[in-house]
Design a protein around this motif. Structure first.
Motif, PDB file in Angstrom:
ATOM      1  N   LEU A 132      14.091  -3.638   4.418  1.00 43.28           N
ATOM      2  CA  LEU A 132      13.949  -4.905   5.131  1.00 43.28           C
ATOM      3  C   LEU A 132      12.858  -5.774   4.508  1.00 43.28           C
ATOM      4  CD1 LEU A 132      14.616  -6.706   7.647  1.00 43.28           C
ATOM      5  CD2 LEU A 132      12.816  -5.429   8.834  1.00 43.28           C
ATOM      6  N   TYR A 133      11.718  -5.155   4.189  1.00 44.34           N
ATOM      7  CA  TYR A 133      10.586  -5.895   3.619  1.00 44.34           C
ATOM      8  C   TYR A 133      10.644  -5.974   2.090  1.00 44.34           C
ATOM      9  CZ  TYR A 133       8.608  -5.290   8.293  1.00 44.34           C
ATOM     10  OH  TYR A 133       8.392  -5.302   9.649  1.00 44.34           O
ATOM     11  N   ARG A 134      11.705  -5.413   1.503  1.00 40.62           N
ATOM     12  CA  ARG A 134      11.915  -5.429   0.042  1.00 40.62           C
ATOM     13  C   ARG A 134      10.712  -4.839  -0.715  1.00 40.62           C
ATOM     14  NH1 ARG A 134      14.570 -10.571   1.484  1.00 40.62           N
ATOM     15  NH2 ARG A 134      16.787 -10.270   1.069  1.00 40.62           N
ATOM     16  N   LEU A 135      10.327  -3.638  -0.319  1.00 41.30           N
ATOM     17  CA  LEU A 135       9.169  -2.976  -0.911  1.00 41.30           C
ATOM     18  C   LEU A 135       9.559  -1.907  -1.934  1.00 41.30           C
ATOM     19  CD1 LEU A 135       7.060  -2.515   2.352  1.00 41.30           C
ATOM     20  CD2 LEU A 135       6.816  -4.281   0.591  1.00 41.30           C
ATOM     21  N   GLN A 136      10.835  -1.822  -2.278  1.00 40.43           N
ATOM     22  CA  GLN A 136      11.306  -0.780  -3.181  1.00 40.43           C
ATOM     23  C   GLN A 136      10.567  -0.792  -4.516  1.00 40.43           C
ATOM     24  OE1 GLN A 136      13.152  -3.067  -1.610  1.00 40.43           O
ATOM     25  NE2 GLN A 136      15.094  -2.238  -0.899  1.00 40.43           N
ATOM     26  N   ASP A 137      10.258  -1.981  -5.030  1.00 36.50           N
ATOM     27  CA  ASP A 137       9.589  -2.071  -6.323  1.00 36.50           C
ATOM     28  C   ASP A 137       8.104  -1.740  -6.236  1.00 36.50           C
ATOM     29  OD1 ASP A 137      11.978  -2.786  -7.496  1.00 36.50           O
ATOM     30  OD2 ASP A 137      11.568  -4.938  -7.397  1.00 36.50           O
ATOM     31  N   MET A 138       7.526  -1.873  -5.075  1.00 37.75           N
ATOM     32  CA  MET A 138       6.102  -1.604  -4.908  1.00 37.75           C
ATOM     33  C   MET A 138       5.840  -0.135  -4.600  1.00 37.75           C
ATOM     34  SD  MET A 138       3.420  -3.230  -2.254  1.00 37.75           S
ATOM     35  CE  MET A 138       2.106  -4.021  -3.125  1.00 37.75           C
TER      36      MET A 138
ATOM     37  N   SER B 266      11.448   9.099   6.016  1.00 39.25           N
ATOM     38  CA  SER B 266      12.515   9.117   7.026  1.00 39.25           C
ATOM     39  C   SER B 266      13.446   7.917   6.863  1.00 39.25           C
ATOM     40  CB  SER B 266      11.898   9.095   8.427  1.00 39.25           C
ATOM     41  OG  SER B 266      11.267   7.843   8.658  1.00 39.25           O
ATOM     42  N   GLN B 267      14.614   8.034   7.450  1.00 45.87           N
ATOM     43  CA  GLN B 267      15.578   6.935   7.405  1.00 45.87           C
ATOM     44  C   GLN B 267      15.017   5.648   8.031  1.00 45.87           C
ATOM     45  OE1 GLN B 267      18.422   6.972   5.668  1.00 45.87           O
ATOM     46  NE2 GLN B 267      18.702   4.814   6.167  1.00 45.87           N
ATOM     47  N   PRO B 268      14.365   5.726   9.209  1.00 48.85           N
ATOM     48  CA  PRO B 268      13.811   4.482   9.775  1.00 48.85           C
ATOM     49  C   PRO B 268      12.785   3.809   8.856  1.00 48.85           C
ATOM     50  CG  PRO B 268      13.928   6.158  11.470  1.00 48.85           C
ATOM     51  CD  PRO B 268      14.239   6.838  10.165  1.00 48.85           C
ATOM     52  N   LEU B 269      11.930   4.595   8.195  1.00 46.47           N
ATOM     53  CA  LEU B 269      10.969   3.990   7.271  1.00 46.47           C
ATOM     54  C   LEU B 269      11.678   3.448   6.028  1.00 46.47           C
ATOM     55  CD1 LEU B 269       7.733   6.180   7.392  1.00 46.47           C
ATOM     56  CD2 LEU B 269       8.051   3.838   8.186  1.00 46.47           C
ATOM     57  N   GLN B 270      12.712   4.144   5.556  1.00 48.77           N
ATOM     58  CA  GLN B 270      13.492   3.628   4.424  1.00 48.77           C
ATOM     59  C   GLN B 270      14.101   2.278   4.769  1.00 48.77           C
ATOM     60  OE1 GLN B 270      16.266   6.266   2.407  1.00 48.77           O
ATOM     61  NE2 GLN B 270      15.087   8.020   3.102  1.00 48.77           N
ATOM     62  N   GLU B 271      14.570   2.144   6.000  1.00 47.10           N
ATOM     63  CA  GLU B 271      15.152   0.873   6.434  1.00 47.10           C
ATOM     64  C   GLU B 271      14.104  -0.233   6.460  1.00 47.10           C
ATOM     65  OE1 GLU B 271      17.136   1.793  10.118  1.00 47.10           O
ATOM     66  OE2 GLU B 271      18.593   3.078   9.099  1.00 47.10           O
ATOM     67  N   LEU B 272      12.877   0.100   6.884  1.00 50.15           N
ATOM     68  CA  LEU B 272      11.803  -0.903   6.849  1.00 50.15           C
ATOM     69  C   LEU B 272      11.456  -1.285   5.413  1.00 50.15           C
ATOM     70  CD1 LEU B 272       9.282   0.201   9.638  1.00 50.15           C
ATOM     71  CD2 LEU B 272      10.731  -1.839   9.600  1.00 50.15           C
ATOM     72  N   VAL B 273      11.426  -0.305   4.516  1.00 51.66           N
ATOM     73  CA  VAL B 273      11.163  -0.579   3.104  1.00 51.66           C
ATOM     74  C   VAL B 273      12.198  -1.571   2.576  1.00 51.66           C
ATOM     75  CG1 VAL B 273      11.219   0.422   0.774  1.00 51.66           C
ATOM     76  CG2 VAL B 273       9.961   1.585   2.603  1.00 51.66           C
TER      77      VAL B 273
ATOM     78  N   ALA C 163       2.145  -0.432   5.438  1.00 55.62           N
ATOM     79  CA  ALA C 163       1.002  -1.194   4.939  1.00 55.62           C
ATOM     80  C   ALA C 163      -0.032  -0.262   4.316  1.00 55.62           C
ATOM     81  CB  ALA C 163       0.384  -2.021   6.062  1.00 55.62           C
ATOM     82  N   LEU C 164      -0.288   0.876   4.955  1.00 56.93           N
ATOM     83  CA  LEU C 164      -1.217   1.855   4.386  1.00 56.93           C
ATOM     84  C   LEU C 164      -0.691   2.412   3.071  1.00 56.93           C
ATOM     85  CD1 LEU C 164      -2.363   3.851   7.517  1.00 56.93           C
ATOM     86  CD2 LEU C 164      -3.768   2.418   6.044  1.00 56.93           C
ATOM     87  N   LEU C 165       0.594   2.744   3.043  1.00 59.40           N
ATOM     88  CA  LEU C 165       1.180   3.269   1.809  1.00 59.40           C
ATOM     89  C   LEU C 165       1.092   2.254   0.681  1.00 59.40           C
ATOM     90  CD1 LEU C 165       4.308   5.097   3.272  1.00 59.40           C
ATOM     91  CD2 LEU C 165       2.186   6.144   2.431  1.00 59.40           C
ATOM     92  N   MET C 166       1.292   0.973   0.990  1.00 59.80           N
ATOM     93  CA  MET C 166       1.162  -0.067  -0.031  1.00 59.80           C
ATOM     94  C   MET C 166      -0.274  -0.148  -0.538  1.00 59.80           C
ATOM     95  SD  MET C 166       3.675  -3.174   1.188  1.00 59.80           S
ATOM     96  CE  MET C 166       2.631  -3.605   2.550  1.00 59.80           C
ATOM     97  N   GLU C 167      -1.232  -0.103   0.377  1.00 61.84           N
ATOM     98  CA  GLU C 167      -2.633  -0.159  -0.031  1.00 61.84           C
ATOM     99  C   GLU C 167      -2.994   1.035  -0.903  1.00 61.84           C
ATOM    100  OE1 GLU C 167      -7.132   0.030   1.804  1.00 61.84           O
ATOM    101  OE2 GLU C 167      -5.512  -0.548   3.129  1.00 61.84           O
ATOM    102  N   TRP C 168      -2.588   2.230  -0.484  1.00 63.65           N
ATOM    103  CA  TRP C 168      -2.903   3.430  -1.256  1.00 63.65           C
ATOM    104  C   TRP C 168      -2.222   3.411  -2.618  1.00 63.65           C
ATOM    105  CZ3 TRP C 168      -1.862   7.269   3.322  1.00 63.65           C
ATOM    106  CH2 TRP C 168      -2.870   7.115   4.283  1.00 63.65           C
ATOM    107  N   THR C 169      -1.005   2.864  -2.686  1.00 66.07           N
ATOM    108  CA  THR C 169      -0.308   2.730  -3.960  1.00 66.07           C
ATOM    109  C   THR C 169      -1.105   1.837  -4.900  1.00 66.07           C
ATOM    110  OG1 THR C 169       1.865   3.086  -2.943  1.00 66.07           O
ATOM    111  CG2 THR C 169       1.827   1.886  -5.027  1.00 66.07           C
TER     112      THR C 169
END
Length: 105
Positions: free
Chosen positions: A93-99, A84-91, A62-68
């Motif tokens: 999961l939440y389909r944040l690749q484009d953001m 990290s791999q766990p954060l990549q998996e969350l990205v 959420a912070l990374l999205m706001e800062w972006t």
């Protein structure tokens, strides 16, 4: 794993990068964000380096999205490196690749 969280601005290859250090999960973010001023700390930074991040969760994303979004409003693209791999998996999961502009180096 340390419970502390901090940040450092560093020059890497002629580029200013902001390194997030320690544990940036939600349980630790309240105190950390009281000390962190994105508008000051991000000056000239086009890269967030997560190589030394010990732990992160959806609050970290959420912070990374706001800062972006803040950097985009300034006409800058914020690159995220060393995720990290766990954060990549969350990205994923939440389909944040484009953001989030993640550099898979």
């Amino acid at each position: 794993m340390s419970l502390g969280a901090s940040w450092q601005r560093r020059e890497v290859g002629g580029q200013t990068q902001l390194f997030l250090l320690g544990d940036w999960r939600i349980a630790h973010l309240d105190g950390l964000l009281k000390r962190f001023d994105w508008s000051r700390e991000s000056q000239g930074c086009a890269v967030i380096a997560l190589n030394e991040l010990e732990a992160g969760d959806s609050a970290t994303l959420a912070l990374l999205m706001e800062w972006t979004q803040v950097q985009a409003s300034r006409g800058m693209t914020l690159q995220i490196r060393g995720i990290s791999q766990p954060l990549q998996e969350l990205v994923a999961l939440y389909r944040l690749q484009d953001m989030l502009h993640i550099d898979h180096d």
